[in-house]
Design an enzyme around this catalytic site. Structure first.
Site, mmCIF file in Angstrom:
data_model
loop_
_atom_site.group_PDB
_atom_site.id
_atom_site.type_symbol
_atom_site.label_atom_id
_atom_site.label_comp_id
_atom_site.label_asym_id
_atom_site.label_seq_id
_atom_site.Cartn_x
_atom_site.Cartn_y
_atom_site.Cartn_z
ATOM 1 N N LYS A 1 0.831 -1.211 0.000
ATOM 2 C CA LYS A 1 0.000 0.000 0.000
ATOM 3 C C LYS A 1 0.861 1.255 0.000
ATOM 4 O O LYS A 1 0.617 2.202 -0.761
ATOM 5 C CB LYS A 1 -0.928 -0.010 1.211
ATOM 6 C CG LYS A 1 -2.050 -1.015 1.121
ATOM 7 C CD LYS A 1 -2.974 -0.914 2.322
ATOM 8 C CE LYS A 1 -4.174 -1.840 2.185
ATOM 9 N NZ LYS A 1 -5.111 -1.701 3.335
ATOM 10 N N CYS B 1 -0.763 0.918 6.055
ATOM 11 C CA CYS B 1 -1.148 0.038 7.162
ATOM 12 C C CYS B 1 -2.139 -1.011 6.664
ATOM 13 O O CYS B 1 -2.932 -0.744 5.756
ATOM 14 C CB CYS B 1 -1.815 0.824 8.295
ATOM 15 S SG CYS B 1 -0.748 1.998 9.146
ATOM 16 N N ASP B 2 -2.088 -2.172 7.286
ATOM 17 C CA ASP B 2 -3.112 -3.183 7.007
ATOM 18 C C ASP B 2 -3.249 -4.099 8.215
ATOM 19 O O ASP B 2 -2.249 -4.454 8.855
ATOM 20 C CB ASP B 2 -2.772 -4.009 5.777
ATOM 21 C CG ASP B 2 -4.010 -4.720 5.248
ATOM 22 O OD1 ASP B 2 -4.736 -4.111 4.435
ATOM 23 O OD2 ASP B 2 -4.269 -5.860 5.659
ATOM 24 N N SER B 3 -4.483 -4.470 8.527
ATOM 25 C CA SER B 3 -4.763 -5.306 9.695
ATOM 26 C C SER B 3 -5.350 -6.648 9.280
ATOM 27 O O SER B 3 -6.179 -6.717 8.364
ATOM 28 C CB SER B 3 -5.747 -4.602 10.633
ATOM 29 O OG SER B 3 -5.213 -3.379 11.112
#
Length: 210
Positions: free
Chosen positions: A54, A76-78
């Protein structure tokens, strides 16, 4: 020092709200990365890889900064880890219902990848994954149906929130609660320091809307 320009490479309203509540006003540029096709050797590695993709996708659209004002891009990624398997956004009511039936009364680990790029010649990068254990209430089928009907769990990692309607269904959090929302502020501060940027410098950044 000229306040940095921070670009958030995420469409998440929760991440944006977290930064704003902490005194930071980033620009938002959505990456367009297809999360469904990305794989990795572990769930934390997957969260980290998605964050990298990203940030890199958005950074590639931005020219290096002119003058002395730093340009920072944050991806960010969760991903929720349950029984060793990754769980992102359910997308459908059926999947969200099945997810809640499998995790009620149990706990999982929410991993959030963070990747920070300081644009320049050359770029400098720092990244890390923050992990927080989340304990879920033993909710009833009726509660699950009511929650899924709101639509909230369909578009959030792990099919739950702690800062929204799902908050009553989370009984405890072990670790940074901001990480469960999607962005660990303490970790971001450390990444910034590694790039010679003070967290407090961002309080005055006031990113220009795109």
């Amino acid at each position: 020092m000229t306040p940095p320009r921070l670009v958030l490479a995420s469409a998440s309203p929760a991440r944006l709200a977290t930064l704003r509540a902490a005194g930071v006003e980033p620009e938002v540029v959505v990456s367009g990365v297809d999360e469904e096709v990305v794989t990795a050797e572990s769930v934390p590695a997957l969260a980290g890889r998605l964050a990298v993709l990203k940030a890199e996708a958005v950074a590639a659209t931005l020219p290096p900064p002119r003058g002395s004002r730093p340009l920072l891009v944050l991806g960010c990624d969760s991903v929720l880890e349950l029984d060793g398997e990754p769980h992102g956004k359910p997308g459908t009511a059926e999947e969200a219902t099945a997810r809640w039936r499998s995790m009620r009364g149990r706990s999982g680990v929410l991993h959030t990848g963070h990747h920070l790029i300081a644009r320049g010649e050359p770029d400098r990068t720092r990244g890390a994954v923050a992990s927080t254990r989340v304990h879920f209430a033993d909710v009833s089928d009726a509660e699950i149906a009511a929650y899924v009907a709101t639509g909230e769990p369909l578009q959030v990692a792990g099919a739950f929130t702690v800062d929204g309607l799902g908050g009553a269904f989370v009984t405890a959090v072990e670790g940074d609660p901001h990480n469960v929302v999607g962005l660990s502020l303490p970790l971001l501060r450390e990444l910034l320091l590694d790039l010679d940027v003070q967290w407090t410098d961002l309080w005055a950044s006031g990113g220009t809307p795109r």
